[in-house]
Every structure is written in structure tokens, then in C-alpha cells.
Design a protein around this motif. Structure first.
Motif, short mmCIF file in Angstrom:
data_model
loop_
_atom_site.label_atom_id
_atom_site.label_comp_id
_atom_site.label_asym_id
_atom_site.label_seq_id
_atom_site.Cartn_x
_atom_site.Cartn_y
_atom_site.Cartn_z
N GLY A 99 0.82 -1.21 0.00
CA GLY A 99 0.00 0.00 0.00
C GLY A 99 0.85 1.25 0.00
O GLY A 99 0.55 2.23 -0.70
N ALA A 100 1.93 1.23 0.79
CA ALA A 100 2.82 2.40 0.86
C ALA A 100 3.45 2.69 -0.49
O ALA A 100 3.72 3.85 -0.83
CB ALA A 100 3.90 2.16 1.92
N ASN A 101 3.67 1.65 -1.27
CA ASN A 101 4.27 1.82 -2.59
C ASN A 101 3.37 2.64 -3.51
O ASN A 101 3.83 3.36 -4.38
CB ASN A 101 4.54 0.45 -3.21
N ILE A 102 2.06 2.52 -3.30
CA ILE A 102 1.11 3.32 -4.08
C ILE A 102 0.95 4.70 -3.47
O ILE A 102 0.94 5.71 -4.18
CB ILE A 102 -0.27 2.61 -4.15
N GLY A 103 0.87 4.78 -2.14
CA GLY A 103 0.65 6.05 -1.47
C GLY A 103 1.74 7.07 -1.74
O GLY A 103 1.48 8.28 -1.82
N THR A 104 2.97 6.59 -1.91
CA THR A 104 4.09 7.51 -2.12
C THR A 104 4.03 8.22 -3.48
O THR A 104 4.72 9.21 -3.69
CB THR A 104 5.43 6.76 -1.99
N THR A 105 3.18 7.73 -4.39
CA THR A 105 3.07 8.35 -5.71
C THR A 105 2.21 9.61 -5.69
O THR A 105 2.10 10.30 -6.71
CB THR A 105 2.48 7.37 -6.74
N VAL A 106 1.60 9.93 -4.56
CA VAL A 106 0.73 11.11 -4.46
C VAL A 106 1.50 12.39 -4.77
O VAL A 106 0.93 13.36 -5.27
CB VAL A 106 0.08 11.19 -3.06
N THR A 107 2.81 12.40 -4.48
CA THR A 107 3.60 13.62 -4.65
C THR A 107 3.58 14.11 -6.10
O THR A 107 3.36 15.29 -6.36
CB THR A 107 5.06 13.38 -4.21
#
Length: 372
Positions: A99-107
Motif C-alpha cells: 500500500g505504501a508503494n502506491i501512497g508515495t506516488t501522491v507527490t
């Protein structure tokens, strides 16, 4: 020789510095926000990872946590502590890492919003940003059910970690703290006297982000649209798929963040300096490069749990890249969805905001809140 003489070296240097400085200001703002959330919610974040066993909730906790902290590394650090203390198993931690791997793309998606003034430019910018989103989502769709039913990633990482003699790793633990952009150290230096006012720090962070986005929009449009000399650099670093993939891997391993390097792609796609397929290869390389520092640092610390989680993150990204490179049929899927999203956002620009908040904040927050 004539072409070299015609290059305005001073102009290229100044333009490059202006663009990189504008991005540095933005990531400094994100660092301030991360610091404020750390002060506000450190215990809350630790409590989240103690939620009852539910792979899907863990997945969305990782997504939400990385989106809030603007860093998958921050979430992984909490997970390592939870696993080491016995509050979480490696099998559960894998889903948070996914999940964190997807969340970090918000930037990169936030960066794309700085181009919202012009429809066509915004369409290309959001498409470039969404490449990172849809690639990581596609990889998660492959490995999440595989891990859920077979424990593939956790079992493989444990076997690899077991075969490595961690005590023989001679890498200095302090080496990795000296690599990167020095953002964490700078933020602590600037705001160490305000630790009793986390909400004030958060407000400052929000104002900094708004200002940084305006700065990025103005600077990168001028630099990339008017700076013809950038075409030479673009031709070198994105010469072909292999070079773009290598550039993404190396550059991201140096700056220690795929959020940073994938965000640099946004102005390049927005101004048509590079195509989406070439940007896609760079982003896949960035996904691999972002795992290196954590992987080597975990080995250097000599902690088994840290190595296993770092290996899980590496395998998730590396195997995902291999699948999408070796199987041409599915390689085009993230590109198609990214183009579609950009087209929809161009027709109605509010759609860009809805996409950002729904995917990265609203859906994961609601699901986590319901589970708690």
C-alpha cells in the motif's frame, strides 16, 4: 564542435538550478508536513499497525500512511518497529509495504496540479504523474492476491534473508544517513524550537506547499518551454528505453526517493519534452532504485526483520518491473489508463482534484476508520 560552442552553458546551468531549486522548495515543504504529522500522530500511527489481522485494511493503512507522510520509508520504519516488537508478523507487514508503494506516488500527482491553468498542459502533466500511480496499482493487483493465497513475497524474502550472512555486511550504518538531499536534517534545524506547536508547523507546511507549487508551475514552464538547450539533455538521459530505465534507477538510488524523481517527470511530459512510454520506463527504473538504499541500510544494521521487509519491498518492485518489461501485452495498460485520466481531467479539471483526494485519502481513510 560548432554545436558545443552554440550551447549557452551559463544559461543551461541557471535554468537547471532554477528548476531543481523550485522542486527542492516543494520537497522541503513536504518534509515540514511530514515533521508536523510525526509530532501530531506518532503514537496514532503505531496504534494503526496493531489493528486486527486484515490484509486489505493493512494495504490501505500503508497507502494512507505514505500519502500523509509523503514517504513510503516513514511507513516502513514504523512497520519494522512493529514487526521487531512482535505486534505484527512479516506476513501482515507485506501488505502495508504494498500500500505504501502506491501512497508515495501522491507527490507527483500534487505536482501535476500546478499546471491546472492550461487544459492541454494539465492533461499531459496529470498523465505523466498517473503513470507512477497506475504502474504501482497494476503491480499490486498482481502480487496482492498472490501474496494473500501463497505468501509468495514474504516466503521468498525470508529464504533470501536466511541465505545472507548479515553479520558479515561491512557497509557503514552512517553512510546512508549522509546520502540524499538532507531534508530531514534541515527541517529539524529550522523547526526544532517549535516542537510544542505541531499545528503551527502544519499550517506553515501547507502555506509552503501552495507557494512551492506556484513556483514550480512558473519556473518549469519558463525553463522547459523556452529552454531549447534542454532538448540535448533530454536526448541523452532518455535516448532509448534502456537508458531511461537506467537513468531512473541510478538517479532515484542517489536521491533516495521515487517521489522526487517521478515528480521531475511531470514537467517533462507536460511540456512534451518526453513521451509517456519513455517516461514510463524511467518511472519503472525509479521504482527499483528507491529500494536500494533501504535494502543495503537494513543489511548494514544486521537486523533480520529489517532485511526481510526491505527485501520484500525490493522484490515487489523489481519483479513487477520484470513482468511489465518482459510481457509487452500488459506494458501498455498503465499508459492507457494514464492517458484516459489526463483526457478526463482536461475535460473537467475538478476531476484531477477528485482523483487525488479519492484515491489517496478518502477511500483508504474511510476503510481504515470503519475497521477501527
Amino acid at each position: 564542435m560548432k554545436n558545443i560552442q552554440n550551447i549557452d552553458v551559463k544559461g543551461v546551468v541557471m535554468k537547471t538550478f532554477a528548476m531543481l531549486a523550485s522542486f527542492y522548495v516543494m520537497f522541503l515543504a513536504f518534509g515540514v508536513m511530514k515533521y508536523s504529522f510525526t509530532l501530531l500522530g506518532g503514537q496514532w500511527a503505531e496504534d494503526l499497525v496493531k489493528v486486527s489481522h486484515n490484509p486489505f485494511i493493512y494495504f490501505f493503512i500503508g497507502l494512507l500512511g505514505a500519502a500523509v507522510f509523503q514517504s513510503s520509508s516513514a511507513v516502513t520504519t514504523i512497520v519494522v518497529g512493529a514487526v521487531a516488537s512482535g505486534n505484527m508478523s512479516l506476513d501482515d507487514a507485506v501488505f502495508i509495504v504494498m500500500g505504501a508503494n502506491i501512497g508515495t506516488t501522491v507527490t507527483s500527482t500534487i505536482v501535476a496540479l500546478s499546471y491546472i491553468d492550461e487544459k492541454s498542459v494539465f492533461m499531459r502533466a496529470l498523465s505523466g504523474a498517473a503513470l507512477h500511480d497506475f504502474f504501482n496499482i497494476s503491480v499490486a493487483l498482481i502480487f496482492l492476491p498472490l501474496e494473500l493465497f501463497t505468501g509468495f513475497l514474504s516466503n521468498l524474502s525470508q529464504k533470501i534473508a536466511f541465505s545472507i550472512n548479515i553479520s558479515d555486511m561491512a557497509i557503514s550504518k552512517n553512510y546512508f544517513s549522509n546520502v540524499g538531499l538532507g531534508l530531514d536534517k534541515l527541517v529539524k534545524l529550522l523547526f526544532s524550537n517549535l516542537i510544542d506547536y505541531p499545528w503551527g508547523i502544519l499550517l506553515i507546511a501547507i502555506l509552503m506547499i501552495v507557494g512551492a507549487l506556484k513556483l514550480i508551475g512558473g519556473v518549469t514552464k519558463q525553463v522547459l518551454m523556452e529552454g531549447k538547450d534542454f532538448n540535448r539533455g533530454e536526448g541523452f538521459f532518455f535516448k532509448n528505453d534502456a537508458v531511461a530505465l537506467t537513468t531512473g534507477t541510478v538517479l532515484t538510488s542517489i536521491v533516495q526517493s521515487s517521489s522526487i524523481t517521478s515528480s521531475l517527470i511531470v514537467p517533462l511530459t507536460a511540456t512534451k519534452k518526453i513521451t509517456l512510454p519513455r517516461a514510463y520506463m524511467f518511472i519503472m527504473g525509479a521504482n527499483v532504485g528507491t529500494t536500494f538504499t533501504a535494502l543495503f541500510a537494513a543489511m548494514a544494521t544486521g537486523t533480520e526483520f529489517g532485511v526481510e521487509i526491505a527485501l520484500t519491498h525490493f522484490l515487489f518492485n523489481f519483479l513487477g518491473v520484470l513482468i511489465f518489461i518482459l510481457i509487452p501485452g500488459i506494458r501498455k495498460v498503465p499508459i492507457w489508463y494514464a492517458k484516459k485520466l489526463g483526457f478526463m481531467a482536461a475535460k473537467d479539471r475538478i476531476f484531477g482534484f477528485l482523483y487525488l483526494f479519492t484515491l489517496f485519502f478518502v477511500v483508504p481513510f474511510i476503510l481504515v476508520w470503519i475497521s477501527l
